[in-house]
Design a protein around this motif. Structure first.
Motif, mmCIF file in Angstrom:
data_model
loop_
_atom_site.group_PDB
_atom_site.id
_atom_site.type_symbol
_atom_site.label_atom_id
_atom_site.label_comp_id
_atom_site.label_asym_id
_atom_site.label_seq_id
_atom_site.Cartn_x
_atom_site.Cartn_y
_atom_site.Cartn_z
ATOM 1 N N ALA A 140 2.392 -0.905 0.081
ATOM 2 C CA ALA A 140 2.500 -0.024 -1.078
ATOM 3 C C ALA A 140 1.134 0.356 -1.639
ATOM 4 O O ALA A 140 0.987 1.421 -2.257
ATOM 5 N N LEU A 141 0.116 -0.476 -1.415
ATOM 6 C CA LEU A 141 -1.226 -0.132 -1.888
ATOM 7 C C LEU A 141 -1.729 1.112 -1.174
ATOM 8 O O LEU A 141 -2.228 2.054 -1.810
ATOM 9 N N ALA A 142 -1.605 1.151 0.148
ATOM 10 C CA ALA A 142 -2.043 2.318 0.911
ATOM 11 C C ALA A 142 -1.189 3.542 0.591
ATOM 12 O O ALA A 142 -1.690 4.666 0.519
ATOM 13 N N ILE A 143 0.098 3.319 0.390
ATOM 14 C CA ILE A 143 1.000 4.428 0.061
ATOM 15 C C ILE A 143 0.601 5.057 -1.275
ATOM 16 O O ILE A 143 0.535 6.282 -1.407
ATOM 17 N N ALA A 144 0.302 4.219 -2.268
ATOM 18 C CA ALA A 144 -0.091 4.735 -3.580
ATOM 19 C C ALA A 144 -1.410 5.487 -3.507
ATOM 20 O O ALA A 144 -1.593 6.507 -4.182
ATOM 21 N N MET A 145 -2.327 5.005 -2.692
ATOM 22 C CA MET A 145 -3.613 5.691 -2.550
ATOM 23 C C MET A 145 -3.418 7.057 -1.905
ATOM 24 O O MET A 145 -4.014 8.053 -2.333
ATOM 25 N N LYS A 146 -2.575 7.110 -0.883
ATOM 26 C CA LYS A 146 -2.298 8.404 -0.262
ATOM 27 C C LYS A 146 -1.626 9.340 -1.255
ATOM 28 O O LYS A 146 -2.001 10.521 -1.368
ATOM 29 N N ASP A 147 -0.651 8.840 -1.991
ATOM 30 C CA ASP A 147 0.050 9.666 -2.971
ATOM 31 C C ASP A 147 -0.907 10.189 -4.047
ATOM 32 O O ASP A 147 -0.700 11.278 -4.596
ATOM 33 N N ALA A 148 -1.969 9.411 -4.328
ATOM 34 C CA ALA A 148 -2.939 9.830 -5.344
ATOM 35 C C ALA A 148 -3.961 10.819 -4.804
ATOM 36 O O ALA A 148 -4.716 11.402 -5.584
ATOM 37 N N GLY A 149 -4.004 10.990 -3.472
ATOM 38 C CA GLY A 149 -4.911 11.978 -2.904
ATOM 39 C C GLY A 149 -5.973 11.433 -1.975
ATOM 40 O O GLY A 149 -6.801 12.201 -1.469
ATOM 41 N N VAL A 150 -5.996 10.127 -1.719
ATOM 42 C CA VAL A 150 -6.927 9.576 -0.734
ATOM 43 C C VAL A 150 -6.420 9.965 0.648
ATOM 44 O O VAL A 150 -5.302 9.626 1.025
ATOM 45 N N ASN A 151 -7.237 10.689 1.411
ATOM 46 C CA ASN A 151 -6.765 11.182 2.709
ATOM 47 C C ASN A 151 -7.647 10.780 3.875
ATOM 48 O O ASN A 151 -7.562 11.352 4.960
ATOM 49 N N ALA A 152 -8.484 9.751 3.689
ATOM 50 C CA ALA A 152 -9.233 9.142 4.794
ATOM 51 C C ALA A 152 -9.724 7.776 4.312
ATOM 52 O O ALA A 152 -9.974 7.581 3.117
ATOM 53 N N MET A 153 -9.850 6.830 5.246
ATOM 54 C CA MET A 153 -10.293 5.482 4.869
ATOM 55 C C MET A 153 -11.246 4.921 5.912
ATOM 56 O O MET A 153 -11.181 5.281 7.091
ATOM 57 N N VAL A 154 -12.118 4.021 5.448
ATOM 58 C CA VAL A 154 -12.942 3.229 6.351
ATOM 59 C C VAL A 154 -12.484 1.781 6.234
ATOM 60 O O VAL A 154 -12.088 1.321 5.166
ATOM 61 N N THR A 155 -12.543 1.064 7.357
ATOM 62 C CA THR A 155 -11.945 -0.272 7.392
ATOM 63 C C THR A 155 -12.885 -1.368 7.872
ATOM 64 O O THR A 155 -12.488 -2.531 7.911
ATOM 65 N N ALA A 156 -14.123 -1.026 8.236
ATOM 66 C CA ALA A 156 -15.075 -2.051 8.679
ATOM 67 C C ALA A 156 -15.709 -2.693 7.450
ATOM 68 O O ALA A 156 -16.516 -2.071 6.762
ATOM 69 N N ASN A 157 -15.345 -3.917 7.177
ATOM 70 C CA ASN A 157 -15.925 -4.671 6.068
ATOM 71 C C ASN A 157 -15.753 -6.157 6.337
ATOM 72 O O ASN A 157 -15.144 -6.554 7.336
ATOM 73 N N ASN A 158 -16.277 -6.992 5.475
ATOM 74 C CA ASN A 158 -16.279 -8.430 5.750
ATOM 75 C C ASN A 158 -14.898 -9.072 5.660
ATOM 76 O O ASN A 158 -14.735 -10.243 6.010
ATOM 77 N N HIS A 159 -13.883 -8.308 5.217
ATOM 78 C CA HIS A 159 -12.525 -8.859 5.150
ATOM 79 C C HIS A 159 -11.579 -8.252 6.188
ATOM 80 O O HIS A 159 -10.373 -8.524 6.160
ATOM 81 N N CYS A 160 -12.096 -7.451 7.103
ATOM 82 C CA CYS A 160 -11.201 -6.712 8.006
ATOM 83 C C CYS A 160 -10.495 -7.594 9.029
ATOM 84 O O CYS A 160 -9.475 -7.174 9.598
ATOM 85 N N VAL A 161 -10.990 -8.804 9.287
ATOM 86 C CA VAL A 161 -10.287 -9.705 10.213
ATOM 87 C C VAL A 161 -9.808 -10.954 9.488
ATOM 88 O O VAL A 161 -9.620 -12.011 10.103
#
Length: 380
Positions: free
Chosen positions: A97-118
Motif C-alpha cells: 500500500a505504500l507504493a500504491i499510495a505513492m503512485k496515486d499521489a503522482g510518483v511515477n519512477a523510483m530508485v531502489t539501490a540503497n543500504n536497505h534493498c536486501v
C-alpha cells in the motif's frame, strides 16, 4: 508559484551567417524525492482495523499536486516490499500500500539501490521489483539477474522528445551479501564509468545519477561524496541527486553540472531535528535543437507532521511555505518546529546562487484546503 502542466513548445530564432533560422524548443520537468522510509510506527499508523488493510493515502495529500504537475517524480524507495511480516528498522518490509499510495499521489519512477534493498534477502529484492512492475512504476538500481540489469540499467525516461538516462547506486547494503543471481548497483568507480559509457551509447539528452552515499545525519558532504561527484562530472553526468544521510545537504550548480548532495528524509519516523524534514528538488530541462540544458532549478522544503488523531499517530508530509504563516490545523508546538526546520534548511542553502526556493501555491488544483481530520487532533 503557480505551475501548469503542459508541453512547452516555442520558437527560438537563431542568426547564422546572416540568415535567420527557427528552431522548436521543448521542456520536461522532474521532481526528486528523498528517503521514503517505513518505520514500525508508520506501518502501525497505516493499518486500518475495520478492513485489516493498510492505507498511506493521508501521508502525501498535501504534496501530491507538486508531484502531479511534474512530468516525472522520482523517489528513493528505502524499504523492501517483501510481504509480511511487516517491520521497520533494522530490516524493512512495508506493505504494498505504500507504493500504491505513492503512485496515486503522482510518483511515477523510483530508485531502489540503497543500504536497505536486501534487508529481506533475495525474496525481498525480487518481490519489490515484482510489486513495482505490477504497478507499472519504472525503476532501477536493483535487478533480479544480469539480464534484468542489462534491460533496466539505465532507466530511460522519455517525454516531449527529450530522453533521460537515469543510473542509481548505493555505497553498500549494511553488510548483507547480495544473493545470486540478483544484482545491486554498487558505488564503485569502474562500475560507474562503465554504466555511463553504456548510457551514452543510448544517446540520451541528459544523464542523471541518483546516488545513495555520504554519512548519516551530517549536513555537509564528505570527501567521498565530492570525489564521486567529480567522477560523475568528468564522465559526462549532468545531474547528481543524493540520498542516505537522512538530512538535507547543500545543492551546487556550476559549469552546467547540478548536484544535490542529500535530499534528506521525505517521510519517516525519525523525529530528532534535523531528520524530521527534507527537500524536493525540481528541475526543468529545455531542448533547443540538439542541445538540452537545465533551464530552471529550485526546491520545496518539506516537513513531516505527526499529530495524534483519534488516539493514533498519523504522518503527513507538509510543504513548509504553505504552513509557515498559516498553521491551519497544526498545534503550536509542531508549527514552531516546522518554522525552525525551514530556517535550518535555508541556512544550509544560503550560498545558493542559481537555485531558488519555490513557494507553495495553495491555489493549485488538488490542494487540500482544510484537513478532514480536524477533530481529535492532539500533540504530536
Amino acid at each position: 508559484m503557480a505551475l501548469k502542466k503542459w508541453l512547452v513548445v516555442f520558437i527560438v530564432f537563431i542568426v547564422s551567417n546572416g540568415l535567420l533560422y527557427a528552431q522548436e524548443a521543448a521542456s520536461v520537468s522532474l521532481v526528486f524525492v528523498g528517503d521514503v522510509m517505513g518505520h514500525g510506527t508508520q506501518i502501525k499508523s497505516a493499518f486500518v482495523p475495520e478492513t485489516k488493510q493498510y492505507s498511506y493515502e493521508g501521508c502525501f495529500k498535501y504534496v501530491r499536486n507538486i508531484f502531479e504537475e511534474a512530468d516525472f517524480t522520482i523517489a528513493n524507495l528505502e524499504v523492501t516490499l517483501a510481504g509480511p511480516p511487516f517491520k521497520g528498522y533494522p530490516q524493512f518490509s512495508s506493505p504494498d500500500a505504500l507504493a500504491i499510495a505513492m503512485k496515486d499521489a503522482g510518483v511515477n519512477a523510483m530508485v531502489t539501490a540503497n543500504n536497505h534493498c536486501v534487508d529481506r534477502r533475495r525474496k525481498g529484492l525480487e518481490r519489490t521489483i515484482d510489486v513495482l512492475d505490477s504497478l507499472a512504476i519504472p525503476h532501477t538500481g536493483t535487478f533480479k539477474n544480469q539480464s534484468d540489469n542489462e534491460r533496466n540499467n539505465p532507466m530511460l525516461l522519455r517525454k516531449n522528445g527529450i530522453k533521460i538516462a537515469l543510473i542509481n547506486y548505493t555505497y553498500g547494503t549494511n553488510g548483507i551479501p547480495v544473493s545470486k543471481p540478483n544484482v545491486v548497483n554498487f558505488l564503485e568507480k569502474d562500475v560507474v564509468v562503465a554504466d555511463i559509457e553504456k548510457a551514452k551509447k543510448l544517446r540520451p539528452d541528459k544523464i542523471i545519477a541518483f546516488v545513495h552515499w555520504g554519512l548519516e545525519y551530517q549536513t555537509q558532504a564528505n570527501k567521498e561524496q565530492k570525489m564521486f561527484n567529480q567522477v560523475f562530472k568528468e564522465n559526462g553526468v549532468d545531474v547528481v541527486i543524493g540520498s542516505h544521510p537522512h538530512v538535507v545537504q547543500p545543492i551546487e550548480y556550476e559549469e552546467d553540472h547540478f548536484v544535490v548532495y542529500s535530499l534528506g528524509n521525505f517521510i519517516s519516523n525519525q523525529r530528532t531535528a534535523p531528520r524530521d524534514g527534507g527537500v524536493m528538488v525540481r528541475l526543468e530541462l529545455t531542448k533547443i535543437g540538439d542541445k538540452t540544458e537545465v533551464s530552471d532549478a529550485g526546491y520545496y522544503l518539506t516537513w513531516v507532521y505527526t499529530p495524534i488523531i483519534n488516539g493514533k499517530k498519523e504522518f503527513m508530509v507538509l510543504p513548509v511555505t504553505a504552513f509557515e504563516q498559516d498553521a491551519q490545523f497544526m498545534d503550536a508546538k509542531a508549527h514552531k518546529r516546522l518554522i525552525k526546520y525551514g530556517q535550518e534548511a535555508r541556512n544550509i542553502y544560503k550560498n545558493n546562487i542559481k537555485i531558488k526556493e519555490y513557494f507553495f501555491d495553495k491555489n493549485l488544483p488538488g490542494w487540500v484546503k482544510n484537513s478532514p481530520l480536524l477533530s481529535g487532533v492532539g500533540q504530536p
